[in-house]
Write an enzyme that holds these catalytic residues in place. Structure first.
Site, PDB file in Angstrom:
ATOM      1  N   ASP A  13       0.808  -1.221   0.000  1.00  0.00           N
ATOM      2  CA  ASP A  13       0.000   0.000   0.000  1.00  0.00           C
ATOM      3  C   ASP A  13       0.843   1.273   0.000  1.00  0.00           C
ATOM      4  O   ASP A  13       0.442   2.289   0.547  1.00  0.00           O
ATOM      5  CB  ASP A  13      -0.975   0.012   1.196  1.00  0.00           C
ATOM      6  CG  ASP A  13      -1.816  -1.247   1.238  1.00  0.00           C
ATOM      7  OD1 ASP A  13      -2.232  -1.704   0.164  1.00  0.00           O
ATOM      8  OD2 ASP A  13      -2.044  -1.778   2.346  1.00  0.00           O
ATOM      9  N   LYS A  16       1.875   1.932  -5.185  1.00  0.00           N
ATOM     10  CA  LYS A  16       2.407   1.335  -6.433  1.00  0.00           C
ATOM     11  C   LYS A  16       1.459   1.614  -7.601  1.00  0.00           C
ATOM     12  O   LYS A  16       1.896   1.874  -8.714  1.00  0.00           O
ATOM     13  CB  LYS A  16       2.574  -0.190  -6.261  1.00  0.00           C
ATOM     14  CG  LYS A  16       3.568  -0.561  -5.166  1.00  0.00           C
ATOM     15  CD  LYS A  16       3.641  -2.062  -4.968  1.00  0.00           C
ATOM     16  CE  LYS A  16       2.392  -2.658  -4.343  1.00  0.00           C
ATOM     17  NZ  LYS A  16       2.136  -2.255  -2.948  1.00  0.00           N
ATOM     18  N   GLY A  40      -4.634  -4.376  -3.584  1.00  0.00           N
ATOM     19  CA  GLY A  40      -5.631  -3.323  -3.784  1.00  0.00           C
ATOM     20  C   GLY A  40      -4.895  -2.058  -4.129  1.00  0.00           C
ATOM     21  O   GLY A  40      -4.094  -1.565  -3.339  1.00  0.00           O
ATOM     22  N   HIS A  41      -5.097  -1.583  -5.349  1.00  0.00           N
ATOM     23  CA  HIS A  41      -4.416  -0.362  -5.789  1.00  0.00           C
ATOM     24  C   HIS A  41      -5.460   0.695  -6.114  1.00  0.00           C
ATOM     25  O   HIS A  41      -6.319   0.481  -6.955  1.00  0.00           O
ATOM     26  CB  HIS A  41      -3.584  -0.625  -7.048  1.00  0.00           C
ATOM     27  CG  HIS A  41      -2.671  -1.804  -6.932  1.00  0.00           C
ATOM     28  ND1 HIS A  41      -1.688  -1.895  -5.977  1.00  0.00           N
ATOM     29  CD2 HIS A  41      -2.600  -2.952  -7.639  1.00  0.00           C
ATOM     30  CE1 HIS A  41      -1.050  -3.044  -6.113  1.00  0.00           C
ATOM     31  NE2 HIS A  41      -1.594  -3.710  -7.112  1.00  0.00           N
ATOM     32  N   GLN A 223       1.765  -6.432  -3.367  1.00  0.00           N
ATOM     33  CA  GLN A 223       2.384  -6.581  -2.047  1.00  0.00           C
ATOM     34  C   GLN A 223       3.737  -5.851  -1.991  1.00  0.00           C
ATOM     35  O   GLN A 223       3.893  -4.869  -2.668  1.00  0.00           O
ATOM     36  CB  GLN A 223       2.528  -8.062  -1.652  1.00  0.00           C
ATOM     37  CG  GLN A 223       1.191  -8.765  -1.438  1.00  0.00           C
ATOM     38  CD  GLN A 223       0.466  -9.091  -2.729  1.00  0.00           C
ATOM     39  OE1 GLN A 223       1.026  -9.718  -3.611  1.00  0.00           O
ATOM     40  NE2 GLN A 223      -0.768  -8.668  -2.848  1.00  0.00           N
TER      41      GLN A 223
HETATM   42  P1  GDP Z   1      -0.694   0.181  -3.594  1.00  0.00           P
HETATM   43  O1  GDP Z   1      -1.331  -1.074  -3.092  1.00  0.00           O
HETATM   44  O2  GDP Z   1       0.773   0.220  -3.355  1.00  0.00           O
HETATM   45  O3  GDP Z   1      -1.047   0.502  -5.021  1.00  0.00           O
HETATM   46  O4  GDP Z   1      -1.294   1.368  -2.699  1.00  0.00           O
HETATM   47  P2  GDP Z   1      -2.833   1.586  -2.280  1.00  0.00           P
HETATM   48  O5  GDP Z   1      -3.571   2.100  -3.461  1.00  0.00           O
HETATM   49  O6  GDP Z   1      -3.353   0.397  -1.570  1.00  0.00           O
HETATM   50  O7  GDP Z   1      -2.668   2.692  -1.159  1.00  0.00           O
HETATM   51  C1  GDP Z   1      -2.123   3.934  -1.433  1.00  0.00           C
HETATM   52  C2  GDP Z   1      -3.190   5.019  -1.186  1.00  0.00           C
HETATM   53  O8  GDP Z   1      -2.591   6.271  -1.118  1.00  0.00           O
HETATM   54  C3  GDP Z   1      -4.213   5.126  -2.313  1.00  0.00           C
HETATM   55  O9  GDP Z   1      -5.454   5.481  -1.749  1.00  0.00           O
HETATM   56  C4  GDP Z   1      -3.671   6.241  -3.187  1.00  0.00           C
HETATM   57  O10 GDP Z   1      -4.685   6.949  -3.892  1.00  0.00           O
HETATM   58  C5  GDP Z   1      -3.040   7.132  -2.152  1.00  0.00           C
HETATM   59  N1  GDP Z   1      -1.853   7.875  -2.591  1.00  0.00           N
HETATM   60  C6  GDP Z   1      -0.852   7.480  -3.415  1.00  0.00           C
HETATM   61  N2  GDP Z   1       0.109   8.410  -3.460  1.00  0.00           N
HETATM   62  C7  GDP Z   1      -0.292   9.407  -2.635  1.00  0.00           C
HETATM   63  C8  GDP Z   1       0.299  10.655  -2.215  1.00  0.00           C
HETATM   64  O11 GDP Z   1       1.391  11.036  -2.609  1.00  0.00           O
HETATM   65  N3  GDP Z   1      -0.428  11.395  -1.307  1.00  0.00           N
HETATM   66  C9  GDP Z   1      -1.641  11.015  -0.826  1.00  0.00           C
HETATM   67  N4  GDP Z   1      -2.260  11.785   0.048  1.00  0.00           N
HETATM   68  N5  GDP Z   1      -2.209   9.858  -1.199  1.00  0.00           N
HETATM   69  C10 GDP Z   1      -1.539   9.064  -2.076  1.00  0.00           C
HETATM   70  P1  IMO Z   2      -0.959  -4.294  -2.155  1.00  0.00           P
HETATM   71  O1  IMO Z   2      -0.585  -4.848  -3.509  1.00  0.00           O
HETATM   72  C1  IMO Z   2      -0.929  -4.801   2.170  1.00  0.00           C
HETATM   73  C2  IMO Z   2      -1.018  -8.913   3.646  1.00  0.00           C
HETATM   74  C3  IMO Z   2      -2.242  -9.378   4.410  1.00  0.00           C
HETATM   75  C4  IMO Z   2      -1.619 -10.381   5.361  1.00  0.00           C
HETATM   76  C5  IMO Z   2      -0.540 -11.038   4.504  1.00  0.00           C
HETATM   77  C6  IMO Z   2      -0.947 -12.362   3.881  1.00  0.00           C
HETATM   78  O2  IMO Z   2      -2.229  -3.531  -2.158  1.00  0.00           O
HETATM   79  O3  IMO Z   2       0.183  -3.568  -1.549  1.00  0.00           O
HETATM   80  P2  IMO Z   2      -2.553 -12.994   1.866  1.00  0.00           P
HETATM   81  O4  IMO Z   2      -4.031 -12.781   1.686  1.00  0.00           O
HETATM   82  O5  IMO Z   2      -1.720 -12.385   0.803  1.00  0.00           O
HETATM   83  O6  IMO Z   2      -2.208 -14.436   2.109  1.00  0.00           O
HETATM   84  O7  IMO Z   2      -2.215 -12.228   3.250  1.00  0.00           O
HETATM   85  O8  IMO Z   2      -0.231 -10.086   3.486  1.00  0.00           O
HETATM   86  N1  IMO Z   2      -1.265  -8.366   2.308  1.00  0.00           N
HETATM   87  C7  IMO Z   2      -1.190  -7.064   2.003  1.00  0.00           C
HETATM   88  N2  IMO Z   2      -0.968  -5.997   2.798  1.00  0.00           N
HETATM   89  N3  IMO Z   2      -1.074  -4.640   0.845  1.00  0.00           N
HETATM   90  C8  IMO Z   2      -1.275  -5.709   0.034  1.00  0.00           C
HETATM   91  O9  IMO Z   2      -1.287  -5.613  -1.307  1.00  0.00           O
HETATM   92  C9  IMO Z   2      -1.392  -6.993   0.617  1.00  0.00           C
HETATM   93  N4  IMO Z   2      -1.602  -8.239   0.129  1.00  0.00           N
HETATM   94  C10 IMO Z   2      -1.506  -9.066   1.177  1.00  0.00           C
HETATM   95  O10 IMO Z   2      -2.848  -8.304   5.078  1.00  0.00           O
HETATM   96  O11 IMO Z   2      -0.976  -9.718   6.411  1.00  0.00           O
HETATM   97 MG    MG Z   3      -2.807  -1.658  -1.765  1.00  0.00          MG
END
Ligand code: GDP
Ligand code: IMO
Ligand code: MG
Length: 427
Positions: A13, A16, A40-41, A223
């Protein structure tokens, strides 16, 4: 021409999805190479917000071919739900190609994921419950069902039969659940087969040919490094290779083709699920990071655990992945603190340790040693160059860069595509 990898440098999170989307218009292919719909992106483009799980974030860039590589585990129901939802919003998904070698998440894998977690009790991992771990376990046990098996019903049936021999024993005798029938599983898997057929390809060959034509391939990790099954905080990890090595095995692109590795790192740290997290905050600062950063899971909605930036973790990720450039995300979330702590080393049972401790026990015992940096109060979301940032924010970025083992090439100052300070071109 280059194959460029994007990896998470912490516990996921990091942003990416936003980084991939940022480069999407300039690359020809975006490949998801590991994980499944545990990811989850969130990608924000103007007024539109997209939550992607199984599809590579490049799907949002017209002109870019999205690929689901062999290293991914696919829940077909989720795949087509996601495709339909995007198509309904006017996103063209027709270019998507899916590896014939990718593994399929069967219903019994989802069930087993949930029941094993319950069985583990206080030792649970806190998985997303999507069947990821059991599906990768089947792959390694050579009991998996792959995309290509959908197109030969005799083989599909034989594979499901083989898998169920053991699964049904486990489901009924260990977990006290009902047995499932071969017909039931085969029928479920075949529901989407004809719709999937035209998307299936030898994706490794497609990518090699693209690279030979001088096209650019972006490999997008799900991840992150600390969740990688080999290099993460085992056993509190996911079950795939989320690091640069996984980009090669999960796509069929060899290391010699990779020219750049972009590590995505948040200006603080978060983690979802169980496992050690030395800089975790249990006070109002943690709550403030969670609220200001919107730190709730895109996949499960769980509140993310929040803490300060951990430089040894970033340095570790730089080494494991061969990071050439960091994208530092969510700097805007730190606006408003008087001073910002950064973990520079650990105290492990009374001894100073500058790098990630060698053992998991060491990491569980690690207490952060902090250095403090001056905060800033100005809204930085409009910044587009380093000079637009307040002096204290610039100093924070530079200090982190010095500690983290690679240059910082971009800084996120908001969720939108545009809300980015670019210091060096990422391609
Ligand atoms: P990922 O799994 O690595 O793609 O990240 P996620 O989407 O799960 O979580 C990142 C969150 O931060 C998302 O809600 C993005 O919209 C948000 N985000 C990404 N870059 C920035 C930033 O520079 N500032 C803020 N405030 N939010 C950001
Ligand atoms: P993104 O791509 C954050 C965590 C779960 C748990 C562990 C194992 O959005 O960064 P799983 O269901 O994969 O067997 O769970 O990994 N986990 C993540 N945490 N971001 C993710 O993906 C994750 N995908 C799995 O919370 O601790
Ligand atoms: Mg994510």
């Amino acid at each position: 021409m280059p194959a460029v990898v994007i990896v998470g440098a912490q516990w996921g999170d990091e942003g990416k999805g936003k980084a991939t989307d940022l480069l999407g218009s300039r690359v020809d292919y975006v490949v998801k190479f590991n994980g499944g719909n545990n990811a989850g992106h969130t990608v924000v483009i103007g007024d539109e917000k997209y939550a992607l799980h199984l599809l590579p974030s490049g799907i949002l860039s017209p002109g870019c071919t999205p690929i689901i590589g062999n290293g991914v585990v696919i829940d077909l129901d989720v795949l087509f739900e996601e495709i339909d939802a995007l198509e309904a919003r006017g996103i063209d998904t027709s270019k998507l190609r899916v590896s014939a070698n990718a593994h399929l998440i069967a219903d019994y894998n989802r069930t087993l994921d949930k029941v094993t977690e319950r069985f583990l009790g206080s030792r649970k991992i806190g998985t997303t419950g999507r069947g990821i771990g059991p599906t990768y376990a089947d792959k390694m046990n050579r009991l998996g069902v792959r995309v290509q098996d959908l197109f030969d019903e005799k083989i599909l049936r034989a594979k499901v039969e083989g898998a169920l021999e053991l699964k049904n024993q486990m489901l009924t005798k260990v977990y006290n659940r009902r047995a499932v029938s071969v017909d039931e599983i085969v029928d479920q898997l075949l529901v989407h087969a004809e719709r999937l057929r035209p998307m299936v390809a030898d994706t490794a060959l497609v990518l090699h040919e693209a690279l030979d034509r001088d096209e650019t391939v972006l490999l997008e990790a799900g991840q992150a490094t600390l969740l990688d099954v080999d290099h993460g905080t085992y056993p509190f990890v996911t079950s795939s290779s989320a690091t640069t090595g996984g980009a090669c095995t999960g796509s069929g692109i060899p290391p010699t083709r990779i020219t750049r590795v972009i590590g995505i790192v948040k200006a603080y740290a978060t983690r979802v699920g169980e496992g050690p997290f030395p800089t975790e905050l249990f006070d109002e600062h943690g709550e403030r990071l969670r609220t200001n950063g919107g730190e709730f899971g895109t996949t499960t909605g769980r509140p993310r655990r929040c803490g300060w930036y951990d430089a040894p973790v970033a340095r570790y990720a730089a080494r494991i992945n061969g990071v050439t450039d960091f994208v530092l995300t969510k700097l805007d979330v730190l606006t408003g603190w008087d001073r910002i702590p950064v973990c520079v080393a650990y105290d492990v049972d009374g001894e100073r340790v500058d790098e990630m401790p060698t053992t998991q026990t060491g990491f569980h015992h690690a207490k952060p040693i902090y250095e403090f940096f001056e905060g800033w109060s100005e809204d930085i979301s409009g910044a587009r160059t380093m000079d637009d940032l307040p002096a204290a924010a610039q100093a924070y970025v530079r200090a982190i860069e010095k500690m983290s083992g690679a240059r910082i090439s971009a800084v996120g100052v908001g969720p939108d595509r545009e809300e980015t300070v670019v210091l060096h071109d990422l391609l």
